[in-house]
Design a protein around this motif. Structure first.
Motif, PDB file in Angstrom:
ATOM      1  N   GLU A 101     -11.756   5.602   1.661  1.00  0.00           N
ATOM      2  CA  GLU A 101     -10.701   5.800   2.669  1.00  0.00           C
ATOM      3  C   GLU A 101     -11.298   5.816   4.067  1.00  0.00           C
ATOM      4  OE1 GLU A 101      -7.175   8.889   4.024  1.00  0.00           O
ATOM      5  OE2 GLU A 101      -8.657   9.518   2.535  1.00  0.00           O
ATOM      6  N   ALA A 147     -12.629   2.297   4.946  1.00  0.00           N
ATOM      7  CA  ALA A 147     -11.571   1.305   5.121  1.00  0.00           C
ATOM      8  C   ALA A 147     -10.834   1.505   6.436  1.00  0.00           C
ATOM      9  CB  ALA A 147     -10.594   1.385   3.959  1.00  0.00           C
ATOM     10  N   ARG A 148     -10.653   2.738   6.844  1.00  0.00           N
ATOM     11  CA  ARG A 148      -9.916   2.976   8.094  1.00  0.00           C
ATOM     12  C   ARG A 148     -10.732   2.582   9.314  1.00  0.00           C
ATOM     13  NH1 ARG A 148      -5.379   4.695   6.448  1.00  0.00           N
ATOM     14  NH2 ARG A 148      -5.159   6.197   4.739  1.00  0.00           N
ATOM     15  N   PRO A 197       0.801  -1.238   0.000  1.00  0.00           N
ATOM     16  CA  PRO A 197       0.000   0.000   0.000  1.00  0.00           C
ATOM     17  C   PRO A 197       0.825   1.274   0.000  1.00  0.00           C
ATOM     18  CG  PRO A 197      -0.118  -1.125   2.132  1.00  0.00           C
ATOM     19  CD  PRO A 197       0.533  -2.078   1.191  1.00  0.00           C
ATOM     20  N   ILE A 251      -8.138  -3.030  -1.384  1.00  0.00           N
ATOM     21  CA  ILE A 251      -8.160  -2.954   0.083  1.00  0.00           C
ATOM     22  C   ILE A 251      -8.144  -4.353   0.681  1.00  0.00           C
ATOM     23  CG2 ILE A 251      -9.657  -2.362   2.046  1.00  0.00           C
ATOM     24  CD1 ILE A 251     -10.420   0.179   0.435  1.00  0.00           C
ATOM     25  N   LEU A 271      -3.130   0.072   5.124  1.00  0.00           N
ATOM     26  CA  LEU A 271      -3.792   0.824   4.082  1.00  0.00           C
ATOM     27  C   LEU A 271      -2.869   1.926   3.579  1.00  0.00           C
ATOM     28  CD1 LEU A 271      -7.331   1.247   5.685  1.00  0.00           C
ATOM     29  CD2 LEU A 271      -6.764  -0.203   3.731  1.00  0.00           C
ATOM     30  N   TRP A 314      -4.492  -5.516   0.314  1.00  0.00           N
ATOM     31  CA  TRP A 314      -3.577  -4.793   1.210  1.00  0.00           C
ATOM     32  C   TRP A 314      -3.736  -5.261   2.655  1.00  0.00           C
ATOM     33  CZ3 TRP A 314      -5.569   0.175  -1.499  1.00  0.00           C
ATOM     34  CH2 TRP A 314      -4.825   0.415  -2.654  1.00  0.00           C
ATOM     35  N   LYS A 315      -4.965  -5.437   3.077  1.00  0.00           N
ATOM     36  CA  LYS A 315      -5.196  -5.865   4.460  1.00  0.00           C
ATOM     37  C   LYS A 315      -4.754  -7.311   4.672  1.00  0.00           C
ATOM     38  CE  LYS A 315      -6.994  -4.012   7.406  1.00  0.00           C
ATOM     39  NZ  LYS A 315      -6.393  -3.280   8.550  1.00  0.00           N
TER      40      LYS A 315
END
Length: 635
Positions: free
Chosen positions: A598, A601-602, A497, A570, A580, A573-574
């Motif tokens: 964003e 996802a956070r 990421p 996402i 992220l 990446w996770k």
């Protein structure tokens, strides 16, 4: 209708023969219900039964988000991966969560999930779904005459669902039956994933008798135990393989790293050489083309690094070339050695490996990763002659591009540079050739570890698509796009990421008839992505692609769950790095609805796709309704 069959199922589970089943031929039933089936799954319809606690204690506890659900899903991921590679298949049924036993359906499969189940049933063979629903064409009602206790399975050819007449495709094909998920192959995958060594059926189990090719599988399980499926996969000469040698074959880490320290003198010069890692592949069916590519790239290497400020090749800066050879015969290995000698005034060569197996073309990325671990302040260039036919004419230009001063990476603005960068169908550089800062490379997991992780991620993506968590409107999922096994090598450099890509090739059509010097003068560096979203090698036609992607970007009902946009990135990446991109990353600007993603996802991680879908459900429904109205109006 539901009241009718539920009452009948309840009565069956509480029938005296279920509460206290008799012993038949020395075998005692340990779970009893109205009916027992073995296709599309080994299960009791209605999930109502009476069971002996000694059997229940053998099962994995049925906890929500617990071990049973995780292992069951992992077994489906493995099957879907093997099917994608053509090893196993599912002819009897289409993919769906109910028949695979995923999500809420997991509990309907749970009680019969052990290969040691000894089932019995109380309904006669005449009792079918119409009688249970009170819809029998002959007007028959369910009554006492439909009870007939017996050990199961006895509904061997009956199927609770699936494709009509699909069984006929398997009747005269032992090989297809052997590979069929809904027969022994799939059940063994599930049992081994769920229970390990305890998932091996006993030698006198009914499963060997009732499933086609059961005896063949019995012999294999007798030889390999819970590894029988994986050993059978290996023996089938599958199309997938690792791009790396095994750990015991690879040089010991201390030895490998010492070879880099031996070049400390060269690397500490006031004008140190450009460090280039070169993977050379000689496929058995195309050695001439591979050799022509090698000669072209050595011509570029001997010219040195292109200095974009002066518009010339820097004759004063030498090349430190670490190379590996895959699939080369003695004559090809000698030829590379001779090329190194001929150009020794410009190139210092270090051979890092010579591998007979054609598929071992990832080892030099391992060496690159190891170099960066001991030289974190440097940057490295990676080149290869392993290119698609569509890129063969561009090999000189791509090689010169990644070696040029214009492609020097930096931690601040561009940590990986290539000739062309594309974000679809995955983040990658043309030809998988790049220049990267060691600071970024050191954030990446080792390439062989990444290969295993990406293969797992690929299986999870296949399950998620089947569960409709993600859509795949832009491209069909496949081995290369998912980065499964050997294809992971093309995903490795762009998978983190923290990637800050840039590229230098002109966005207009390349003038391939010009000299390499003239071509390089056309190049200019800019943050990427800045050209078409998908590289030409993945497109059927540019015009068709532009129309398809334009619709996908504009239609939120598609773009929100599209695997190739932020939903899938996402997820990867996770899964791979549990991280992220930063708030100022290019991804939040380039992909559709980046700002919404964003925030979601956070706070929600992988589940962001479902959170956003719920939040936007009314808006998405309105957009879909308006789109339908416009379509009707246009018609």
């Amino acid at each position: 209708e539901n009241h009718i069959w539920r009452r009948i199922m309840t009565d069956a589970a509480l029938h005296p023969s279920c509460l206290d089943p008799p012993t038949t031929n020395g075998t005692t039933c340990d779970i009893c219900s109205a009916q027992f089936y073995i296709k599309y799954a080994i299960m009791f319809p209605g999930n109502m039964w009476t069971a002996d606690c000694s059997y229940i204690r053998k099962l994995i506890p049925p906890l929500t988000d617990g071990e049973y659900e995780r292992k069951k899903e992992a077994s489906i991921e493995r099957f879907l991966t093997l099917r994608m590679w053509g090893v196993l298949d599912a002819t009897l049924d289409t993919d769906n969560a109910e028949h695979f036993g995923l999500g809420r359906y997991a509990w309907e499969h749970w009680v019969a999930s052990s290969p040691h189940v000894r089932p019995c049933e109380v309904h006669t063979m005449e009792v079918g779904p119409l009688i249970l629903l009170g819809k029998d064409p002959q007007g028959r009602k369910f009554g006492p005459e439909y009870y007939d206790w017996g050990m199961a399975p006895r509904r061997i050819e009956a199927n609770l669902g699936g494709i009509r007449n699909a069984r006929l495709k398997l009747l005269n094909s032992p090989n297809l039956s052997f590979r069929e998920y809904y027969y022994m192959a799939g059940n063994l995958v599930k049992w081994f994933y769920l229970y390990g060594p305890e998932g091996v059926p006993s030698q006198d189990s009914w499963v060997w008798r009732v499933f086609p090719e059961g005896q063949r599988w019995k012999e294999l399980v007798g030889q390999h135990g819970e590894n029988a499926v994986e050993e059978t996969v290996k023996a089938s000469a599958p199309r997938f393989h690792s791009a790396f040698v095994s750990e015991d074959v690879r040089a010991a880490p201390d030895t490998s790293l010492q070879l880099f320290h031996d070049d400390d003198g060269l690397l500490s010069l006031s004008n140190p050489p450009l460090v280039v890692f070169y993977q050379i592949l000689f496929p058995p069916d195309n050695k001439e083309k591979a050799l022509a590519a090698v000669k072209s790239q050595f011509d570029v290497l001997s010219l040195g690094q292109f200095d974009n400020e002066s518009g010339t090749f820097d004759q004063n800066r030498k090349i430190l070339l670490y190379y590996t050879i895959t699939g080369g015969r003695v004559q090809e290995v000698d030829l590379i050695s001779n090329l190194c000698k001929e150009k020794s005034d410009r190139i210092t060569c270090r051979q890092r490996g010579n591998y007979d197996a054609e598929g071992v073309y990832g080892e030099n990325v391992h060496h690159l990763h190891a170099f960066c671990n001991v030289k974190p302040s440097y940057h490295v260039v990676y080149i290869t002659n392993r290119l698609d036919d569509s890129l063969a004419t561009k090999i000189k230009a791509i090689t010169s591009a990644v070696m040029s001063t214009m492609c020097l990476p930096s931690e601040e603005s561009c940590n990986v540079c290539g000739a062309e960068f594309y974000p679809l169908p995955f983040l990658h550089f043309t030809g998988n050739m790049f220049s990267a800062s060691c600071g970024y490379v050191n954030k990446l997991m080792s390439p062989s570890t990444f290969e295993n992780a990406m293969t797992d991620v690929a299986g999870a993506a296949l399950v998620a698509e089947m569960k409709e968590t993600y859509t795949t409107k832009l491209f069909p999922l496949g081995t290369r796009i998912l980065g499964s096994y050997q294809h992971s090598i093309d995903h490795w450099i762009g998978a983190h990421p923290d990637l800050k890509p840039c590229d230098i090739a002109p966005t207009s059509t390349d003038k391939l008839d010009e000299t390499i010097l003239d071509q390089m003068k056309l190049y200019s560096r800019a943050p990427a992505p800045r050209r078409g979203s998908a590289s030409p090698g993945y497109l059927v036609s540019n015009s068709e692609w532009r129309e398809r992607e334009s619709k996908s970007r504009l239609k939120r009902t598609i773009s929100l769950r599209e695997y190739y946009y932020l939903a899938g990135n996402i997820f990867r990446w996770k899964r791979l790095y549990d991280k992220l991109p930063n708030a100022n990353s290019w991804v939040w600007e380039w992909f559709p609805d980046g700002q919404l993603w964003e925030l979601a996802a956070r706070t929600s991680g992988e589940n962001a796709v479902n959170v956003l879908a719920n939040q936007l459900s009314e808006q998405l429904a309105l957009e879909e309704k308006l789109a339908q109205q416009l379509a009707i109006k246009d018609t």
